[in-house]
Design a protein around this motif. Structure first.
Motif, PDB file in Angstrom:
ATOM      1  N   GLN A   1      13.244  10.643  -5.425  1.00  0.00           N
ATOM      2  CA  GLN A   1      11.614  10.840  -4.717  1.00  0.00           C
ATOM      3  C   GLN A   1      11.321  12.457  -5.367  1.00  0.00           C
ATOM      4  O   GLN A   1      10.206  13.117  -4.647  1.00  0.00           O
ATOM      5  CB  GLN A   1      11.143  10.803  -3.690  1.00  0.00           C
ATOM      6  CG  GLN A   1      11.325   9.249  -2.938  1.00  0.00           C
ATOM      7  CD  GLN A   1      10.270   8.615  -3.384  1.00  0.00           C
ATOM      8  OE1 GLN A   1       8.778   8.871  -3.877  1.00  0.00           O
ATOM      9  NE2 GLN A   1      10.599   7.809  -4.215  1.00  0.00           N
TER      10      GLN A   1
ATOM     11  N   CYS B   1       0.963  -1.275   0.041  1.00  0.00           N
ATOM     12  CA  CYS B   1      -0.384  -0.250   0.021  1.00  0.00           C
ATOM     13  C   CYS B   1       0.495   1.017   0.055  1.00  0.00           C
ATOM     14  O   CYS B   1       0.880   2.489   1.200  1.00  0.00           O
ATOM     15  CB  CYS B   1      -0.974   0.605   1.282  1.00  0.00           C
ATOM     16  SG  CYS B   1       0.029  -0.760   3.034  1.00  0.00           S
ATOM     17  N   GLY B   2       1.488   1.286  -0.431  1.00  0.00           N
ATOM     18  CA  GLY B   2       2.406   2.749  -1.613  1.00  0.00           C
ATOM     19  C   GLY B   2       1.617   3.572  -1.816  1.00  0.00           C
ATOM     20  O   GLY B   2      -0.048   3.419  -1.746  1.00  0.00           O
ATOM     21  N   PRO B   3       2.426   5.324  -1.555  1.00  0.00           N
ATOM     22  CA  PRO B   3       1.503   6.252  -2.093  1.00  0.00           C
ATOM     23  C   PRO B   3       1.143   6.095  -3.546  1.00  0.00           C
ATOM     24  O   PRO B   3       1.935   6.177  -4.367  1.00  0.00           O
ATOM     25  CB  PRO B   3       2.266   7.429  -1.820  1.00  0.00           C
ATOM     26  CG  PRO B   3       3.302   6.678  -1.885  1.00  0.00           C
ATOM     27  CD  PRO B   3       3.680   5.459  -1.365  1.00  0.00           C
ATOM     28  N   THR B   4      -0.389   7.190  -4.667  1.00  0.00           N
ATOM     29  CA  THR B   4      -0.270   7.282  -5.642  1.00  0.00           C
ATOM     30  C   THR B   4       0.335   8.824  -5.897  1.00  0.00           C
ATOM     31  O   THR B   4       0.363   9.284  -4.559  1.00  0.00           O
ATOM     32  CB  THR B   4      -1.380   7.020  -6.453  1.00  0.00           C
ATOM     33  OG1 THR B   4      -1.009   6.410  -7.613  1.00  0.00           O
ATOM     34  CG2 THR B   4      -2.892   7.674  -5.459  1.00  0.00           C
ATOM     35  N   THR B   5       0.415   8.675  -6.939  1.00  0.00           N
ATOM     36  CA  THR B   5       0.879   9.899  -8.153  1.00  0.00           C
ATOM     37  C   THR B   5      -0.004  10.965  -7.265  1.00  0.00           C
ATOM     38  O   THR B   5      -1.526  11.564  -7.415  1.00  0.00           O
ATOM     39  CB  THR B   5       1.178  10.571  -8.878  1.00  0.00           C
ATOM     40  OG1 THR B   5       1.822   9.711  -9.858  1.00  0.00           O
ATOM     41  CG2 THR B   5       1.412  12.052  -9.582  1.00  0.00           C
TER      42      THR B   5
ATOM     43  N   ASN C   1      12.531  -1.466   1.613  1.00  0.00           N
ATOM     44  CA  ASN C   1      11.136  -2.207   1.243  1.00  0.00           C
ATOM     45  C   ASN C   1      11.493  -3.322   0.460  1.00  0.00           C
ATOM     46  O   ASN C   1      10.677  -3.965   0.465  1.00  0.00           O
ATOM     47  CB  ASN C   1      10.572  -1.230  -0.040  1.00  0.00           C
ATOM     48  CG  ASN C   1       9.038  -1.061  -0.473  1.00  0.00           C
ATOM     49  OD1 ASN C   1       8.370  -1.442   0.312  1.00  0.00           O
ATOM     50  ND2 ASN C   1       9.757  -1.540  -1.940  1.00  0.00           N
TER      51      ASN C   1
ATOM     52  N   GLN D   1       2.531  -0.965  -4.925  1.00  0.00           N
ATOM     53  CA  GLN D   1       0.601  -1.950  -5.161  1.00  0.00           C
ATOM     54  C   GLN D   1       0.026  -1.755  -6.663  1.00  0.00           C
ATOM     55  O   GLN D   1      -0.096  -1.928  -6.741  1.00  0.00           O
ATOM     56  CB  GLN D   1       0.267  -0.862  -3.612  1.00  0.00           C
ATOM     57  CG  GLN D   1       0.126   0.845  -4.267  1.00  0.00           C
ATOM     58  CD  GLN D   1       0.629   1.040  -4.556  1.00  0.00           C
ATOM     59  OE1 GLN D   1       1.520   1.142  -2.905  1.00  0.00           O
ATOM     60  NE2 GLN D   1       0.927   2.027  -4.686  1.00  0.00           N
TER      61      GLN D   1
ATOM     62  N   LYS E   1       2.002  11.074  -3.266  1.00  0.00           N
ATOM     63  CA  LYS E   1       3.879  11.235  -4.124  1.00  0.00           C
ATOM     64  C   LYS E   1       3.857  12.226  -5.179  1.00  0.00           C
ATOM     65  O   LYS E   1       3.168  12.680  -5.416  1.00  0.00           O
ATOM     66  CB  LYS E   1       4.470   9.781  -4.010  1.00  0.00           C
ATOM     67  CG  LYS E   1       3.778   9.261  -5.214  1.00  0.00           C
ATOM     68  CD  LYS E   1       4.040   7.853  -5.897  1.00  0.00           C
ATOM     69  CE  LYS E   1       3.676   7.647  -6.942  1.00  0.00           C
ATOM     70  NZ  LYS E   1       3.952   8.178  -8.154  1.00  0.00           N
ATOM     71  N   GLY E   2       5.080  12.558  -4.703  1.00  0.00           N
ATOM     72  CA  GLY E   2       5.080  13.588  -6.322  1.00  0.00           C
ATOM     73  C   GLY E   2       4.400  15.499  -5.696  1.00  0.00           C
ATOM     74  O   GLY E   2       4.304  15.736  -4.456  1.00  0.00           O
TER      75      GLY E   2
ATOM     76  N   ILE F   1       7.113   7.656   0.703  1.00  0.00           N
ATOM     77  CA  ILE F   1       8.319   6.692  -0.853  1.00  0.00           C
ATOM     78  C   ILE F   1       7.691   6.305  -1.459  1.00  0.00           C
ATOM     79  O   ILE F   1       6.566   5.071  -1.238  1.00  0.00           O
ATOM     80  CB  ILE F   1       9.079   6.291  -0.156  1.00  0.00           C
ATOM     81  CG1 ILE F   1       9.787   7.094   1.008  1.00  0.00           C
ATOM     82  CG2 ILE F   1      10.146   5.451  -1.130  1.00  0.00           C
ATOM     83  CD1 ILE F   1      10.489   8.069   0.038  1.00  0.00           C
ATOM     84  N   GLY F   2       7.874   6.578  -2.685  1.00  0.00           N
ATOM     85  CA  GLY F   2       6.608   5.906  -3.897  1.00  0.00           C
ATOM     86  C   GLY F   2       7.846   4.457  -4.254  1.00  0.00           C
ATOM     87  O   GLY F   2       8.601   4.471  -4.287  1.00  0.00           O
ATOM     88  N   GLY F   3       6.873   3.805  -4.135  1.00  0.00           N
ATOM     89  CA  GLY F   3       7.334   2.143  -4.630  1.00  0.00           C
ATOM     90  C   GLY F   3       7.904   1.864  -3.598  1.00  0.00           C
ATOM     91  O   GLY F   3       7.935   0.813  -3.262  1.00  0.00           O
ATOM     92  N   ALA F   4       7.218   2.107  -2.077  1.00  0.00           N
ATOM     93  CA  ALA F   4       7.366   1.002  -0.852  1.00  0.00           C
ATOM     94  C   ALA F   4       6.303   0.360  -0.121  1.00  0.00           C
ATOM     95  O   ALA F   4       5.912   0.490   0.940  1.00  0.00           O
ATOM     96  CB  ALA F   4       8.644   2.995  -0.007  1.00  0.00           C
ATOM     97  N   GLY F   5       5.241  -0.114  -1.341  1.00  0.00           N
ATOM     98  CA  GLY F   5       4.418  -0.768  -0.134  1.00  0.00           C
ATOM     99  C   GLY F   5       4.950  -1.901  -0.020  1.00  0.00           C
ATOM    100  O   GLY F   5       3.483  -2.081   0.711  1.00  0.00           O
TER     101      GLY F   5
ATOM    102  N   VAL G   1       4.871  13.403   2.215  1.00  0.00           N
ATOM    103  CA  VAL G   1       4.976  12.051   1.159  1.00  0.00           C
ATOM    104  C   VAL G   1       5.265  11.067   1.734  1.00  0.00           C
ATOM    105  O   VAL G   1       6.389  10.909   2.830  1.00  0.00           O
ATOM    106  CB  VAL G   1       6.037  12.719  -0.308  1.00  0.00           C
ATOM    107  CG1 VAL G   1       5.218  14.016  -1.019  1.00  0.00           C
ATOM    108  CG2 VAL G   1       7.004  13.452   0.427  1.00  0.00           C
TER     109      VAL G   1
ATOM    110  N   ASN H   1       7.247  13.242  -9.670  1.00  0.00           N
ATOM    111  CA  ASN H   1       6.102  11.650 -10.420  1.00  0.00           C
ATOM    112  C   ASN H   1       6.092  10.220 -10.309  1.00  0.00           C
ATOM    113  O   ASN H   1       5.720   9.781 -10.136  1.00  0.00           O
ATOM    114  CB  ASN H   1       5.472  13.040 -11.343  1.00  0.00           C
ATOM    115  CG  ASN H   1       4.233  13.783 -10.910  1.00  0.00           C
ATOM    116  OD1 ASN H   1       4.375  14.305  -9.342  1.00  0.00           O
ATOM    117  ND2 ASN H   1       3.859  14.791 -11.359  1.00  0.00           N
TER     118      ASN H   1
ATOM    119  N   CYS I   1       8.398   8.874  -9.449  1.00  0.00           N
ATOM    120  CA  CYS I   1       8.919   7.597  -8.824  1.00  0.00           C
ATOM    121  C   CYS I   1      10.450   8.243  -8.774  1.00  0.00           C
ATOM    122  O   CYS I   1      11.368   6.238  -8.398  1.00  0.00           O
ATOM    123  CB  CYS I   1       8.493   6.495  -8.444  1.00  0.00           C
ATOM    124  SG  CYS I   1       7.289   6.345  -7.180  1.00  0.00           S
TER     125      CYS I   1
END
Lengths: 177, 279
Positions: free
Chosen positions: B235, A79-83, B54, B67, A105-106, A127-131, A125, B177, B179
């Motif tokens: 990021q 469950c990482g963040p979306t844009t 991660n 995800q 994120k972003g 970390i994007g991709g740290a789901g 924010v 954006n 990542c």
């Protein structure tokens, strides 16, 4: 580095939000609602019609996230963040309705950064991709609204010690490129 | 004629996709941990360390690394001397559906936005090759990075500098954006669609591996330097390492054209290639 991490427990008071500075790393615990594109559209359509939202938006935190499904006994899937930028058009109305904390994120639009300042809110924010890492920080997960939206449904998550960075603070200072 | 059974394709793809969505490519993981050691910005260093952690947690707990399990992109090289027992496209799509059974389904009709609920159809590119082998290459493509990709129809006079400027502009516009740290696939030449496919194909290469074409390899180095001088950082927090690698692919184009496609890949690199031998 670890010494500089500031612990925060939701909900935050006005003073606590004001004390957060762009560039701070925080460790967040407490309740947030998940919502992304489709849920935001419904929220804002409801606000425009003057209807009550299915969440208590006043002083709330929203996490822009659409998790993978939970398997077996898991609390939640990855469950990482979306844009966040995709929520920019909806954000001023949400802030006006009382939203105080956004997690995604972003970068955001200038309009959103200005609205964050105007309403004394904060944009954090993850970390994007740290789901997988973030999944381990979720201690409870309760569906709240719009279950027909699948992974875009609104859930109430309780985080324990989730590390985040303050991207845009209540003075409108933004660190993102 | 030698044969490959469609069922074998489906089952193997299903198993490989499931694992690919959990275990980020080792070459990428190494580049991320090296970047964390080198990075001078504390915010970006923190981000890179979190990403490394991660990826370890994902493998250890068999959780999806991200995800956004992406839309499946497939490059299939089909030997002209083999026969598929069953329908190949169906076999690939069934393999994708199987691989995504527990993953997030992110594929929807573009107009109604109704989810197909199976993460299919995959985007499949076929090539016919010599021999009797079938090679299937899979790439998971998330929306965050794909949305930041761009196509430029340059004129030939723009040359190498024009190409590099296109990539730098794309990465700068994308900022935080997609990542970052990102991997950049660049397709040069062909026609509008050909260069876009080349830019995608470039992303299926092992991350950090230079092109076998010396001119492309040289361009990869130049782009890498320029992009990492933008200061976007992991990021988008402002730092030294924006891109982990650049992969360039080229193809002959028209005398009046210089198409350039820039396809951005996030740090969550999930891909593999597998070969089926006909019996």
């Amino acid at each position: 580095m670890k010494n500089n991490v500031k612990k925060i427990n939701l909900p935050l008071s006005e003073e606590e939000i004001k004390s957060l500075r762009a560039g701070d790393v925080v460790e967040l615990s407490g309740e947030v609602y998940t919502a992304r594109d489709a849920a935001h559209k419904r929220f804002c359509d409801a606000l425009a019609r003057g209807e009550k939202l299915p969440i208590e938006v006043k002083n709330a935190a929203i996490y822009y996230c659409g998790p993978t499904p939970a398997v077996n006994s898991e609390v939640i899937g990855s469950c990482g963040p979306t844009t966040s930028a995709r929520m920019d058009d909806y954000t001023p109305a949400m802030l006006k309705a009382g939203l105080k904390i956004m997690i995604g994120k972003g970068k955001r639009s200038e309009t959103v950064n200005a609205a964050v300042k105007e309403y004394g809110a904060v944009y954090l924010v993850a970390i994007g991709g740290a789901g997988a890492l973030i999944k381990n920080k979720v201690v409870s997960n309760v569906p709240v609204a719009y279950e027909d939206l699948g992974c875009e449904a609104v859930h109430k998550l309780t985080f324990k010690d989730l590390q985040l960075l303050v991207a845009c603070d209540s003075n409108g200072i933004n660190v993102l490129k | 004629m030698k044969e490959i059974n469609a069922k074998e394709i489906t089952e193997r793809l299903g198993a490989l996709i499931k694992n690919a969505l959990i275990d980020v490519e080792p070459a990428t993981q190494k580049l991320i941990s090296d970047a964390a050691k080198k990075e001078s910005s504390y915010m970006c260093k923190w981000a890179l360390e979190q990403i490394s952690e991660n990826n370890s947690v994902a493998s250890a707990t068999r959780s999806y690394a991200c995800q956004d399990c992406g839309q499946a992109v497939i490059f299939a090289e089909v030997g002209q001397d083999l026969h598929i027992k069953g329908n190949l496209t169906q076999a690939i799509n069934d393999g994708v559906a199987l691989g995504y059974a527990d993953a997030r389904k992110s594929v929807a009709d573009p107009l109604t936005r109704l989810n197909t609920k199976t993460n299919t159809p995959a985007v499949i590119h076929y090539d016919v090759t010599d021999g009797d082998k079938l090679t299937v290459t899979y790439l998971a493509k998330g929306a965050g990075s794909e949305n930041m990709s761009k196509l430029f129809m340059l004129t030939p006079s723009k040359g190498e500098n024009g190409i590099i400027d296109c990539v730098v502009q794309t990465v700068t516009d994308a900022g935080a954006n997609p990542c970052p740290p990102i991997i950049i696939g660049v397709g040069i030449g062909g026609t509008m669609e050909k260069c876009a496919i080349l830019s995608k194909k470039a992303l299926t290469r092992e991350t950090g591996k230079a092109s076998g074409n010396p001119l492309c390899a040289e361009l990869e180095k130049k782009i890498y330097e320029r992009v990492n001088a933008t200061g976007i950082g992991a990021q988008g927090f402002g730092g030294d390492i924006t891109a982990l690698a650049v992969a360039v692919e080229s193809a002959p184009t028209h005398i009046g054209m210089l198409p350039v496609a820039v396809n951005i890949q996030c740090h969550s690199v999930r891909h593999f290639s597998t070969v089926f031998i006909a019996k």
